[in-house]
Design an enzyme around this catalytic site. Structure first.
Site, PDB file in Angstrom:
ATOM      1  N   ARG A  13     -14.665   8.619 -43.030  1.00 33.11           N
ATOM      2  CA  ARG A  13     -15.145   7.240 -42.871  1.00 33.11           C
ATOM      3  C   ARG A  13     -14.447   6.582 -41.660  1.00 33.11           C
ATOM      4  O   ARG A  13     -15.043   6.405 -40.614  1.00 33.11           O
ATOM      5  CB  ARG A  13     -14.882   6.458 -44.170  1.00 33.11           C
ATOM      6  CG  ARG A  13     -15.731   5.195 -44.326  1.00 33.11           C
ATOM      7  CD  ARG A  13     -15.345   4.063 -43.400  1.00 33.11           C
ATOM      8  NE  ARG A  13     -13.959   3.651 -43.566  1.00 33.11           N
ATOM      9  CZ  ARG A  13     -13.351   2.805 -42.750  1.00 33.11           C
ATOM     10  NH1 ARG A  13     -13.987   2.269 -41.716  1.00 33.11           N
ATOM     11  NH2 ARG A  13     -12.078   2.490 -42.925  1.00 33.11           N
ATOM     12  N   ASP A  14     -13.179   6.266 -41.809  1.00 29.73           N
ATOM     13  CA  ASP A  14     -12.461   5.565 -40.754  1.00 29.73           C
ATOM     14  C   ASP A  14     -12.502   6.362 -39.454  1.00 29.73           C
ATOM     15  O   ASP A  14     -12.650   5.811 -38.361  1.00 29.73           O
ATOM     16  CB  ASP A  14     -11.010   5.340 -41.210  1.00 29.73           C
ATOM     17  CG  ASP A  14     -10.242   4.370 -40.342  1.00 29.73           C
ATOM     18  OD1 ASP A  14     -10.566   4.262 -39.151  1.00 29.73           O
ATOM     19  OD2 ASP A  14      -9.304   3.739 -40.841  1.00 29.73           O
TER      20      ASP A  14
ATOM     21  N   HIS B  20      -2.014   1.765 -45.236  1.00 26.33           N
ATOM     22  CA  HIS B  20      -2.874   2.414 -44.239  1.00 26.33           C
ATOM     23  C   HIS B  20      -2.300   2.093 -42.857  1.00 26.33           C
ATOM     24  O   HIS B  20      -2.385   0.965 -42.388  1.00 26.33           O
ATOM     25  CB  HIS B  20      -4.287   1.833 -44.407  1.00 26.33           C
ATOM     26  CG  HIS B  20      -5.307   2.302 -43.425  1.00 26.33           C
ATOM     27  ND1 HIS B  20      -6.377   3.080 -43.801  1.00 26.33           N
ATOM     28  CD2 HIS B  20      -5.461   2.088 -42.093  1.00 26.33           C
ATOM     29  CE1 HIS B  20      -7.153   3.311 -42.740  1.00 26.33           C
ATOM     30  NE2 HIS B  20      -6.609   2.719 -41.686  1.00 26.33           N
TER      31      HIS B  20
ATOM     32  N   HIS C 143      -1.815   2.899 -38.689  1.00 31.28           N
ATOM     33  CA  HIS C 143      -2.333   3.515 -37.472  1.00 31.28           C
ATOM     34  C   HIS C 143      -1.160   3.854 -36.561  1.00 31.28           C
ATOM     35  O   HIS C 143      -0.162   3.135 -36.527  1.00 31.28           O
ATOM     36  CB  HIS C 143      -3.298   2.562 -36.753  1.00 31.28           C
ATOM     37  CG  HIS C 143      -4.663   2.581 -37.359  1.00 31.28           C
ATOM     38  ND1 HIS C 143      -5.811   2.650 -36.599  1.00 31.28           N
ATOM     39  CD2 HIS C 143      -5.074   2.555 -38.635  1.00 31.28           C
ATOM     40  CE1 HIS C 143      -6.865   2.659 -37.403  1.00 31.28           C
ATOM     41  NE2 HIS C 143      -6.444   2.589 -38.646  1.00 31.28           N
TER      42      HIS C 143
ATOM     43  N   CYS D  55     -10.545   1.472 -34.826  1.00 32.75           N
ATOM     44  CA  CYS D  55     -11.327   0.371 -35.387  1.00 32.75           C
ATOM     45  C   CYS D  55     -12.222  -0.158 -34.282  1.00 32.75           C
ATOM     46  O   CYS D  55     -11.733  -0.548 -33.231  1.00 32.75           O
ATOM     47  CB  CYS D  55     -10.436  -0.742 -35.924  1.00 32.75           C
ATOM     48  SG  CYS D  55     -11.382  -2.160 -36.527  1.00 32.75           S
TER      49      CYS D  55
ATOM     50  N   ASN E 147      -5.440   6.917 -36.780  1.00 38.42           N
ATOM     51  CA  ASN E 147      -4.713   6.794 -38.041  1.00 38.42           C
ATOM     52  C   ASN E 147      -3.575   7.808 -38.035  1.00 38.42           C
ATOM     53  O   ASN E 147      -3.587   8.781 -37.281  1.00 38.42           O
ATOM     54  CB  ASN E 147      -5.644   7.141 -39.204  1.00 38.42           C
ATOM     55  CG  ASN E 147      -6.730   6.103 -39.417  1.00 38.42           C
ATOM     56  OD1 ASN E 147      -6.500   5.078 -40.037  1.00 38.42           O
ATOM     57  ND2 ASN E 147      -7.911   6.363 -38.887  1.00 38.42           N
TER      58      ASN E 147
HETATM   59 ZN    ZN Z   1      -7.717   3.068 -40.045  1.00 34.27          ZN
END
Ligand code: ZN
Length: 304
Positions: free
Chosen positions: A16-17, A207, A209, A240, A249
């Site tokens: 996803r990310d 979460h 980065h 993002c 990430n």
């Molecule tokens: Zn992220």
């Protein structure tokens, strides 16, 4: 060494990310990546997001991906949603874990989902009630928790205030997102400390980065506070789309490599995750930032 949690639960967010921030890849490639990850031992995978396809065309096939993957009963698959409409789609597709994202920064929230932070928060109670009615759990992700690319620093009190409102409105768990890599270990300690003053028992996921190289240092700071739930992304995929300069990430295989050597069990097979990272790299067609993908496990030897 100070006491660390005995186990860490990794949520793999690459599908996803990660893929949301790459040039669109075919549905079959997404399915291949999720399937590869599902056999590494990872127990949580953020599989897709249900967002407007005009806003994020990379996720337009979310439902197809979800229907086509080979589901592992031991994996909890989740979908990220920006609002009630997305939540309805995710629940309609059968997801039992939903993440709804709210930015602590008004400007970032407006750029991301075209509403103020307050307007997003106003939907949480209804969203939780609908999800719980379907037997699903809701995590509220507070993004820009350590700073915003438009507003700069976001006060800790504001970040915790957003989390407190989400908890009051029924969120099962909270996650804090370092959307653009602005966290440092001292700031991690400060935010978790402030949260626990009012909410000592809430389950918190983090979460990070690696935009400025502090990703794993931040994980270490949180581990020392007993936090045991972390997001990471295979190969270090991701960024993002609404945050200038955001990249990478924390790489899942780098996280596993570090914590397992300190005696913290992730349940994940490092070699299998490195193989999945190689798959991710082939799918996106560019070199990924993970250093463990390049170097291999620390005990890998070179023929003399
Ligand atoms: Zn992220």
């Amino acid at each position: 060494m100070s006491d660390l949690p005995a186990t860490v639960s990794v949520r793999e967010v690459g599908p996803r990310d990660g893929l949301q921030n790459e040039a669109p890849v075919p549905t079959a490639a997404k399915v291949e990546l999720v399937n590869a990850l599902s056999t590494t031992g990872v127990r949580r995978i953020e599989a897709v997001s249900f967002v407007h396809p005009k806003a994020i065309p990379q996720m337009a096939d979310a439902d197809e991906v979800w229907q086509q993957i080979t589901r592992n009963d031991e994996v909890r698959y989740s979908a990220l949603v920006p609002n009630l409409r997305g939540a309805h789609r995710a629940l309609g597709s059968g997801f039992k874990e939903i993440e709804v994202v709210v930015s602590a920064s008004d400007t970032h929230n407006r750029k991301n989902i075209n509403r103020s932070t307050e307007e997003s928060l106003d939907d949480i109670a209804e969203l939780v009630s609908i999800a719980h009615g379907e037997g699903a759990r809701v995590q509220v992700i507070v993004s820009t928790a350590w700073g915003c690319p438009y507003e700069g620093d976001v006060p800790v009190e504001r970040v915790v205030g957003v989390a407190a409102r989400a908890i009051k409105d029924g969120a099962d768990t909270i996650s804090f997102g370092d959307t653009t890599g602005m966290a440092t270990p001292g700031r991690v300690t400060a935010l978790i400390g402030e949260l626990r003053m009012g909410h000592p028992d809430v389950d918190v996921n983090l979460h990070f980065h690696n935009t400025r190289g502090a990703g794993l240092a931040n994980v270490m700071a949180a581990l020392q506070l007993g936090v045991a739930d972390f997001d990471s992304s295979v190969g270090g995929l991701g960024g993002c789309p609404y945050a200038p300069g955001a990249s990478g990430n924390v790489a899942t295989e780098e996280l596993i490599h570090m914590v397992e050597d300190m005696g913290v069990d992730t349940g994940i097979d490092l070699e299998a995750m490195i193989d999945a990272a190689a798959t991710a790299e082939r799918i996106v067609g560019r070199t990924l930032p993970s250093q463990v993908l390049r170097a291999g496990p620390r005990t890998r030897t070179t023929p003399a």
